[in-house]
Design a protein around this motif. Structure first.
Motif, PDB file in Angstrom:
ATOM      1  N   MET A  88       0.826  -1.183   0.000  1.00 40.06           N
ATOM      2  CA  MET A  88       0.000   0.000   0.000  1.00 40.06           C
ATOM      3  C   MET A  88       0.868   1.244   0.000  1.00 40.06           C
ATOM      4  N   LYS A  89       0.325   2.364  -0.514  1.00 41.01           N
ATOM      5  CA  LYS A  89       1.108   3.572  -0.661  1.00 41.01           C
ATOM      6  C   LYS A  89       0.469   4.782   0.023  1.00 41.01           C
ATOM      7  N   GLU A  90      -0.585   4.535   0.863  1.00 38.28           N
ATOM      8  CA  GLU A  90      -1.171   5.633   1.597  1.00 38.28           C
ATOM      9  C   GLU A  90      -0.220   6.076   2.691  1.00 38.28           C
ATOM     10  N   LYS A  91      -0.594   7.165   3.390  1.00 37.57           N
ATOM     11  CA  LYS A  91       0.315   7.668   4.416  1.00 37.57           C
ATOM     12  C   LYS A  91       0.440   6.645   5.535  1.00 37.57           C
ATOM     13  N   ASP A  92       1.628   6.584   6.126  1.00 39.35           N
ATOM     14  CA  ASP A  92       1.938   5.525   7.061  1.00 39.35           C
ATOM     15  C   ASP A  92       1.388   5.824   8.446  1.00 39.35           C
ATOM     16  N   SER A  93       1.116   4.752   9.190  1.00 40.91           N
ATOM     17  CA  SER A  93       0.695   4.861  10.582  1.00 40.91           C
ATOM     18  C   SER A  93       1.835   4.399  11.468  1.00 40.91           C
ATOM     19  N   VAL A  94       1.636   4.496  12.771  1.00 39.06           N
ATOM     20  CA  VAL A  94       2.710   4.131  13.704  1.00 39.06           C
ATOM     21  C   VAL A  94       2.967   2.636  13.701  1.00 39.06           C
ATOM     22  N   TYR A  95       2.061   1.849  13.116  1.00 30.33           N
ATOM     23  CA  TYR A  95       2.215   0.408  13.151  1.00 30.33           C
ATOM     24  C   TYR A  95       2.800  -0.160  11.858  1.00 30.33           C
ATOM     25  N   GLU A  96       2.930   0.630  10.838  1.00 32.50           N
ATOM     26  CA  GLU A  96       3.368   0.132   9.539  1.00 32.50           C
ATOM     27  C   GLU A  96       4.860   0.316   9.336  1.00 32.50           C
ATOM     28  N   ASN A  97       5.414  -0.583   8.580  1.00 30.87           N
ATOM     29  CA  ASN A  97       6.805  -0.440   8.161  1.00 30.87           C
ATOM     30  C   ASN A  97       6.863   0.426   6.903  1.00 30.87           C
ATOM     31  N   ILE A  98       7.985   1.081   6.725  1.00 31.28           N
ATOM     32  CA  ILE A  98       8.194   1.945   5.564  1.00 31.28           C
ATOM     33  C   ILE A  98       9.286   1.328   4.698  1.00 31.28           C
ATOM     34  N   ILE A  99       8.978   1.111   3.438  1.00 28.94           N
ATOM     35  CA  ILE A  99       9.942   0.545   2.496  1.00 28.94           C
ATOM     36  C   ILE A  99      10.358   1.634   1.515  1.00 28.94           C
ATOM     37  N   LEU A 100      11.639   1.948   1.500  1.00 28.88           N
ATOM     38  CA  LEU A 100      12.171   2.909   0.538  1.00 28.88           C
ATOM     39  C   LEU A 100      12.709   2.131  -0.656  1.00 28.88           C
ATOM     40  N   ASN A 101      12.127   2.382  -1.815  1.00 29.72           N
ATOM     41  CA  ASN A 101      12.513   1.681  -3.033  1.00 29.72           C
ATOM     42  C   ASN A 101      13.469   2.549  -3.832  1.00 29.72           C
ATOM     43  N   CYS A 102      14.672   2.042  -4.105  1.00 30.92           N
ATOM     44  CA  CYS A 102      15.711   2.861  -4.727  1.00 30.92           C
ATOM     45  C   CYS A 102      16.390   2.137  -5.884  1.00 30.92           C
ATOM     46  N   GLU A 103      17.189   2.882  -6.625  1.00 32.87           N
ATOM     47  CA  GLU A 103      18.026   2.300  -7.679  1.00 32.87           C
ATOM     48  C   GLU A 103      19.085   1.418  -7.035  1.00 32.87           C
ATOM     49  N   GLY A 104      19.516   0.377  -7.741  1.00 35.63           N
ATOM     50  CA  GLY A 104      20.443  -0.586  -7.158  1.00 35.63           C
ATOM     51  C   GLY A 104      21.897  -0.182  -7.152  1.00 35.63           C
ATOM     52  N   SER A 105      22.230   1.020  -7.600  1.00 39.26           N
ATOM     53  CA  SER A 105      23.621   1.477  -7.611  1.00 39.26           C
ATOM     54  C   SER A 105      24.044   1.956  -6.221  1.00 39.26           C
ATOM     55  N   ILE A 106      25.343   2.183  -6.054  1.00 36.07           N
ATOM     56  CA  ILE A 106      25.843   2.719  -4.787  1.00 36.07           C
ATOM     57  C   ILE A 106      25.186   4.059  -4.487  1.00 36.07           C
ATOM     58  N   GLU A 107      25.095   4.928  -5.506  1.00 31.95           N
ATOM     59  CA  GLU A 107      24.495   6.249  -5.314  1.00 31.95           C
ATOM     60  C   GLU A 107      23.015   6.129  -4.935  1.00 31.95           C
TER      61      GLU A 107
END
Length: 273
Positions: free
Chosen positions: A1-20
């Motif tokens: 899900m992509k709605e705003k997070d609550s205190v009980y949810e985990n946050i996943i940051l999705n990024c490019e696979g490079s070092i940067e």
């Protein structure tokens, strides 16, 4: 899900696979100012999504990643800096989260001594394993990578590494071949590392690669390859031939790109000693 997070949810940051890309996500994770146990980082090519998580896309930012990189070097030292960088170029999709939580561990101040000595921490242990795997492949390819001379005088090496190590290999060869025009092509990720004679090397992406059929070698290249194969056969001792030891010392996946292991008559790799 992509709605705003609550205190009980985990946050996943999705990024490019490079070092940067990974280090930009680390910067953004700290900017959230939330519990680090709730935050995880995944590279963009990860296909498994978790339930009850908020996913946030992170764009790569050179300025932010540079700040994190300098902090790593200043706080943890050169050895840990190298190990973290080697872990970030691993093919393992869990690398980003392991690196992030290892950095969190180091900056928390709860551990004394060298960061990478705390192998009881699962994230530090994961980074250690990834770095070791990548380091072994880099060490192997410093000896196993083979250049072939094209008709234009350029030296070209093709290979297909498991890990994205081309940028870590280039300083080794640039130091040893400073007066040569050469290039290394990663067939798995389809990009070149190019070194002009007497200049700084750079990476080239998003261009059509030469096929092997389009590569025209110099007149002396075929002769030298034949002489090299003949040399390898000549110094071999048939009575001491040990195929299992050969596979341990020279893994099969490297042989398709090595001139001395290539049979020019049928195009297959062969044992030449």
């Amino acid at each position: 899900m992509k709605e705003k997070d609550s205190v009980y949810e985990n946050i996943i940051l999705n990024c490019e696979g490079s070092i940067e890309g990974i280090l930009t996500a680390v910067y953004e994770a700290y900017a959230l100012r939330k519990e680090h146990e709730r935050i995880h980082i995944e590279v963009a090519d990860t296909e498994n999504y978790r339930l009850f998580c908020v996913y946030k896309e992170v764009g790569t930012d050179a300025v932010k990643s540079g700040k994190v990189l300098r902090t790593i070097y200043r706080r943890f030292g050169e050895e840990a800096y190298t190990q973290l960088c080697q872990a970030m170029v691993s093919f393992d999709t869990a690398r980003a989260d392991a690196v992030y939580h290892t950095i969190v561990t180091g900056l928390s101040g709860r551990y004394r001594g060298k960061l990478m000595d705390h192998l009881s921490n699962p994230y530090v242990h994961k980074v250690f394993e990834l770095s070791r795997n990548t380091g072994i492949e880099i060490h192997h390819l410093m000896g196993f990578l083979r250049f072939r001379e094209l008709r234009q005088g350029v030296l070209l090496a093709r290979y297909a590494p498991e890990n994205d190590i081309t940028a870590m290999l280039m300083p080794h060869f640039a130091n040893r071949l400073p007066e040569e025009n050469f290039a290394i092509y990663d067939e798995n990720r389809q990009y070149y590392a190019v070194h002009p004679k007497g200049k700084q090397w750079y990476l080239v992406r998003d261009i059509l690669p030469f096929s092997r059929e389009q590569e025209i070698y110099s007149e002396s290249e075929a002769e030298y390859q034949m002489l090299y194969r003949h040399f390898c056969r000549t110094i071999s001792i048939e009575e001491r031939r040990n195929l299992e030891l050969q596979r341990n010392m020279l893994p099969l996946r490297f042989r398709a790109y090595m001139a001395e292991m290539h049979d020019p008559h049928n195009g297959n790799t062969a044992l030449c000693w």
